[in-house]
Design a protein around this motif. Structure first.
Motif, PDB file in Angstrom:
ATOM      1  N   PHE A 157       0.832  -1.204   0.000  1.00  0.00           N
ATOM      2  CA  PHE A 157       0.000   0.000   0.000  1.00  0.00           C
ATOM      3  C   PHE A 157       0.868   1.256   0.000  1.00  0.00           C
ATOM      4  CE2 PHE A 157      -1.820   3.386   2.699  1.00  0.00           C
ATOM      5  CZ  PHE A 157      -2.741   3.870   1.778  1.00  0.00           C
ATOM      6  N   ALA A 158       2.000   1.197   0.702  1.00  0.00           N
ATOM      7  CA  ALA A 158       2.897   2.355   0.723  1.00  0.00           C
ATOM      8  C   ALA A 158       3.379   2.705  -0.676  1.00  0.00           C
ATOM      9  CB  ALA A 158       4.083   2.089   1.645  1.00  0.00           C
ATOM     10  N   HIS A 159       3.593   1.697  -1.514  1.00  0.00           N
ATOM     11  CA  HIS A 159       3.957   1.981  -2.898  1.00  0.00           C
ATOM     12  C   HIS A 159       2.815   2.686  -3.629  1.00  0.00           C
ATOM     13  CE1 HIS A 159       7.828   0.110  -2.949  1.00  0.00           C
ATOM     14  NE2 HIS A 159       7.373  -1.113  -2.682  1.00  0.00           N
ATOM     15  N   LEU A 160       1.603   2.212  -3.422  1.00  0.00           N
ATOM     16  CA  LEU A 160       0.453   2.857  -4.062  1.00  0.00           C
ATOM     17  C   LEU A 160       0.313   4.296  -3.580  1.00  0.00           C
ATOM     18  CD1 LEU A 160      -2.149  -0.053  -3.779  1.00  0.00           C
ATOM     19  CD2 LEU A 160      -0.778   0.571  -5.786  1.00  0.00           C
ATOM     20  N   LEU A 161       0.552   4.510  -2.302  1.00  0.00           N
ATOM     21  CA  LEU A 161       0.443   5.841  -1.712  1.00  0.00           C
ATOM     22  C   LEU A 161       1.477   6.793  -2.292  1.00  0.00           C
ATOM     23  CD1 LEU A 161      -0.825   7.611   0.649  1.00  0.00           C
ATOM     24  CD2 LEU A 161       1.095   6.778   2.036  1.00  0.00           C
ATOM     25  N   THR A 162       2.674   6.301  -2.574  1.00  0.00           N
ATOM     26  CA  THR A 162       3.785   7.176  -2.967  1.00  0.00           C
ATOM     27  C   THR A 162       4.070   7.188  -4.466  1.00  0.00           C
ATOM     28  OG1 THR A 162       5.383   5.399  -2.511  1.00  0.00           O
ATOM     29  CG2 THR A 162       4.907   6.957  -0.720  1.00  0.00           C
ATOM     30  N   LEU A 163       3.437   6.291  -5.222  1.00  0.00           N
ATOM     31  CA  LEU A 163       3.702   6.220  -6.658  1.00  0.00           C
ATOM     32  C   LEU A 163       2.474   6.480  -7.519  1.00  0.00           C
ATOM     33  CD1 LEU A 163       5.991   3.033  -6.758  1.00  0.00           C
ATOM     34  CD2 LEU A 163       6.729   5.418  -6.956  1.00  0.00           C
ATOM     35  N   ASN A 164       1.315   6.740  -6.892  1.00  0.00           N
ATOM     36  CA  ASN A 164       0.110   6.966  -7.685  1.00  0.00           C
ATOM     37  C   ASN A 164       0.211   8.275  -8.468  1.00  0.00           C
ATOM     38  OD1 ASN A 164      -1.508   9.254  -6.291  1.00  0.00           O
ATOM     39  ND2 ASN A 164      -0.941   7.914  -4.589  1.00  0.00           N
ATOM     40  N   ASP A 165      -0.753   8.537  -9.334  1.00  0.00           N
ATOM     41  CA  ASP A 165      -0.620   9.657 -10.269  1.00  0.00           C
ATOM     42  C   ASP A 165      -0.741  11.025  -9.611  1.00  0.00           C
ATOM     43  OD1 ASP A 165      -3.351   9.398  -9.772  1.00  0.00           O
ATOM     44  OD2 ASP A 165      -3.930   9.964 -11.807  1.00  0.00           O
ATOM     45  N   SER A 166      -1.134  11.096  -8.334  1.00  0.00           N
ATOM     46  CA  SER A 166      -1.084  12.371  -7.631  1.00  0.00           C
ATOM     47  C   SER A 166       0.318  12.682  -7.149  1.00  0.00           C
ATOM     48  CB  SER A 166      -2.055  12.369  -6.438  1.00  0.00           C
ATOM     49  OG  SER A 166      -1.532  11.626  -5.349  1.00  0.00           O
ATOM     50  N   GLN A 167       1.186  11.667  -7.167  1.00  0.00           N
ATOM     51  CA  GLN A 167       2.540  11.787  -6.641  1.00  0.00           C
ATOM     52  C   GLN A 167       3.616  11.731  -7.733  1.00  0.00           C
ATOM     53  OE1 GLN A 167       3.121  11.964  -3.019  1.00  0.00           O
ATOM     54  NE2 GLN A 167       0.961  12.494  -3.233  1.00  0.00           N
ATOM     55  N   VAL A 168       3.375  10.938  -8.754  1.00  0.00           N
ATOM     56  CA  VAL A 168       4.361  10.708  -9.813  1.00  0.00           C
ATOM     57  C   VAL A 168       3.671  10.851 -11.167  1.00  0.00           C
ATOM     58  CG1 VAL A 168       5.916   9.012 -10.870  1.00  0.00           C
ATOM     59  CG2 VAL A 168       5.748   9.158  -8.380  1.00  0.00           C
ATOM     60  N   THR A 169       4.297  11.593 -12.077  1.00  0.00           N
ATOM     61  CA  THR A 169       3.790  11.725 -13.433  1.00  0.00           C
ATOM     62  C   THR A 169       4.353  10.594 -14.281  1.00  0.00           C
ATOM     63  OG1 THR A 169       3.662  14.134 -13.243  1.00  0.00           O
ATOM     64  CG2 THR A 169       3.662  13.209 -15.474  1.00  0.00           C
ATOM     65  N   THR A 170       3.479   9.737 -14.785  1.00  0.00           N
ATOM     66  CA  THR A 170       3.922   8.580 -15.557  1.00  0.00           C
ATOM     67  C   THR A 170       4.723   9.005 -16.777  1.00  0.00           C
ATOM     68  OG1 THR A 170       2.009   7.266 -14.865  1.00  0.00           O
ATOM     69  CG2 THR A 170       3.167   6.537 -16.831  1.00  0.00           C
ATOM     70  N   ASP A 171       5.867   8.368 -16.980  1.00  0.00           N
ATOM     71  CA  ASP A 171       6.664   8.586 -18.178  1.00  0.00           C
ATOM     72  C   ASP A 171       6.296   7.509 -19.189  1.00  0.00           C
ATOM     73  OD1 ASP A 171       9.006   8.255 -20.039  1.00  0.00           O
ATOM     74  OD2 ASP A 171       9.722   9.994 -18.894  1.00  0.00           O
ATOM     75  N   ASN A 172       5.594   7.877 -20.245  1.00  0.00           N
ATOM     76  CA  ASN A 172       5.064   6.896 -21.183  1.00  0.00           C
ATOM     77  C   ASN A 172       6.164   6.178 -21.958  1.00  0.00           C
ATOM     78  OD1 ASN A 172       2.297   7.333 -20.588  1.00  0.00           O
ATOM     79  ND2 ASN A 172       2.310   9.179 -21.842  1.00  0.00           N
ATOM     80  N   LEU A 173       7.266   6.864 -22.261  1.00  0.00           N
ATOM     81  CA  LEU A 173       8.345   6.226 -23.005  1.00  0.00           C
ATOM     82  C   LEU A 173       9.017   5.147 -22.169  1.00  0.00           C
ATOM     83  CD1 LEU A 173       9.963   9.300 -24.802  1.00  0.00           C
ATOM     84  CD2 LEU A 173       8.443   7.559 -25.778  1.00  0.00           C
ATOM     85  N   VAL A 174       9.253   5.433 -20.906  1.00  0.00           N
ATOM     86  CA  VAL A 174       9.841   4.430 -20.016  1.00  0.00           C
ATOM     87  C   VAL A 174       8.832   3.329 -19.734  1.00  0.00           C
ATOM     88  CG1 VAL A 174      10.831   4.024 -17.728  1.00  0.00           C
ATOM     89  CG2 VAL A 174      11.442   6.084 -19.009  1.00  0.00           C
ATOM     90  N   PHE A 175       7.575   3.687 -19.643  1.00  0.00           N
ATOM     91  CA  PHE A 175       6.530   2.699 -19.361  1.00  0.00           C
ATOM     92  C   PHE A 175       6.485   1.607 -20.427  1.00  0.00           C
ATOM     93  CE2 PHE A 175       2.161   1.173 -19.904  1.00  0.00           C
ATOM     94  CZ  PHE A 175       1.920   0.640 -18.652  1.00  0.00           C
ATOM     95  N   VAL A 176       6.601   1.989 -21.701  1.00  0.00           N
ATOM     96  CA  VAL A 176       6.503   0.997 -22.775  1.00  0.00           C
ATOM     97  C   VAL A 176       7.821   0.263 -23.001  1.00  0.00           C
ATOM     98  CG1 VAL A 176       4.659   2.252 -23.925  1.00  0.00           C
ATOM     99  CG2 VAL A 176       7.031   2.676 -24.599  1.00  0.00           C
ATOM    100  N   ASP A 177       8.933   0.793 -22.474  1.00  0.00           N
ATOM    101  CA  ASP A 177      10.224   0.150 -22.665  1.00  0.00           C
ATOM    102  C   ASP A 177      11.078   0.336 -21.416  1.00  0.00           C
ATOM    103  OD1 ASP A 177      12.331  -1.178 -23.803  1.00  0.00           O
ATOM    104  OD2 ASP A 177      12.897   0.430 -25.195  1.00  0.00           O
ATOM    105  N   PRO A 178      10.681  -0.283 -20.295  1.00  0.00           N
ATOM    106  CA  PRO A 178      11.296   0.017 -19.007  1.00  0.00           C
ATOM    107  C   PRO A 178      12.728  -0.478 -18.853  1.00  0.00           C
ATOM    108  CG  PRO A 178       9.748  -1.781 -18.785  1.00  0.00           C
ATOM    109  CD  PRO A 178       9.580  -1.247 -20.167  1.00  0.00           C
ATOM    110  N   VAL A 179      13.188  -1.397 -19.723  1.00  0.00           N
ATOM    111  CA  VAL A 179      14.543  -1.924 -19.572  1.00  0.00           C
ATOM    112  C   VAL A 179      15.535  -1.255 -20.509  1.00  0.00           C
ATOM    113  CG1 VAL A 179      13.730  -4.155 -18.750  1.00  0.00           C
ATOM    114  CG2 VAL A 179      14.113  -3.817 -21.204  1.00  0.00           C
ATOM    115  N   ASN A 180      15.097  -0.251 -21.243  1.00  0.00           N
ATOM    116  CA  ASN A 180      15.987   0.475 -22.150  1.00  0.00           C
ATOM    117  C   ASN A 180      16.696   1.580 -21.373  1.00  0.00           C
ATOM    118  OD1 ASN A 180      17.059   2.360 -24.071  1.00  0.00           O
ATOM    119  ND2 ASN A 180      15.732   1.435 -25.624  1.00  0.00           N
TER     120      ASN A 180
END
Length: 361
Positions: free
Chosen positions: A206-229
């Protein structure tokens, strides 16, 4: 298990509290032990690097809502809370299931508020089929989650997965779904049968959800689709003025960025150099050495694997222990959460929900 810099990484079964914290928090009886990272689903180093933030520490402008529980609720089960924490992730836990050489997803549910529906079953070995069909245990775990974590704090969860990798390996995880900003919550069904493991893991995830949700972190779409690059990650991280995690750029006033700016700048460059290690065994060894060098700064060895795991492990301890009076950095990290009235209220609300389960034990 939980999110490292990558949210799909798993909280290991031996991420227990260490002596440096035990000495400074009254009533903590947790035995110290070393974290054997080699056997875990660890945070993947290739997606665990970022730029040094420069923003000054400040409080989040977007805070989760929480209804304060009566102030006398917490002391009622303090002693039993400590017993739960002591029993969590015990290295001497009995074998509760088969020994496996890999992780298997048993079933994945769609989540609609407090309800789980539309189970999807993966292919599993014959010795796991009984677990896969054990809807009673699956629903019991989900009921615990919905009873303990307030509904308005888990609106981002749209999937619930039960997996197992055997006994006492990984305990749980969260990861973004294919449709950010929504999340999947994952719990090891076998380890979830041990109440201390379940209780502490649910709070950690739950702490991850609390600290990483979209009110806290802006999703990076490029990293999201290719996280190991790594090239993509480095390029995107360079555009973020704050702490950057695989989920994206943390907001200036977010809990994670503020926590990072308070506690990580002096050691972050050293950690980054370690985290760039591509050999997993060497990475595990270096992280272990890093932790022992700075053990008074972390509530557990697993917390030293990344800033994201650090804040999640520390939040879990914050829920389960009395307010510390010590002066170590680990103590200061726990006290960090007391600076936010909404998190103090949230702690009381979670404990008022959790204590009835503990009192029944």
């Amino acid at each position: 298990m939980g999110a490292g810099n990558g949210s799909g990484s798993h909280r290991p079964a031996d991420s227990i509290l260490e002596t440096s914290v035990k000495k400074n928090i009254a009533g903590i009886l947790v035995a110290a032990a070393l974290l054997t990272l080699a056997c875990l689903c660890c945070p993947t180093n290739i997606i665990s690097y970022g730029n040094m933030p420069v923003a000054a520490p400040s409080k989040p402008t977007i805070a989760p809502t929480a209804v304060a529980a009566p102030s006398d609720v917490v002391p009622v089960c303090n002693q039993k809370l400590e017993q739960v924490l002591e029993g969590s992730e015990s290295v001497s836990a009995p074998n509760r299931g088969p020994q496996l050489d890999r992780e298997y997803t048993l079933v994945t549910y769609a989540v609609n508020g407090d309800t789980i529906t539309h189970p999807v079953y993966d292919s599993v070995p014959n010795n796991l089929k009984d677990y896969q069909q054990d809807t009673t245990s699956q629903e019991k775990i989900w009921n615990f989650i919905t009873r303990v974590i307030p509904a308005d704090q888990r609106t981002m969860v749209t999937g619930f997965s039960l997996f197992t990798d055997g006994t006492s390996e990984s305990l749980g995880a969260v990861e973004q779904t294919d449709s950010p900003p929504y999340w999947m919550l994952e719990i090891d069904l076998i380890d979830g049968g041990n109440f201390p493991d379940l209780a502490t893991t649910v709070i950690h995830e739950f702490a991850h959800l609390l600290t990483l949700n979209d009110s806290q972190v802006t999703t990076d779409n490029l990293v999201f689709v290719d996280p190991v690059n790594r090239q993509t990650y480095d390029r995107e991280a360079a555009t973020c003025p704050n702490y950057f995690t695989v989920e994206g750029c943390s907001k200036s006033n977010s809990y994670l960025n503020t926590f990072f700016n308070h506690f990580w700048p002096r050691i972050y460059n050293e950690w980054q150099a370690i985290d760039a290690e591509t050999d997993q065994d060497l990475l595990n060894l270096k992280i272990s050495h890093f932790y022992h060098k700075y053990s008074s700064q972390f509530v557990s060895e697993y917390a030293a694997t990344s800033p994201s795991e650090d804040i999640a492990e520390t939040f879990m301890v914050y829920i389960f222990v009395p307010k510390p009076s010590g002066t170590t950095i680990a103590d200061q990290k726990i006290l960090f959460f007391y600076e936010y009235p909404e998190l103090v209220a949230l702690r009381e609300q979670i404990l008022s929900n959790l204590c009835p389960f503990i009192e029944k034990r």
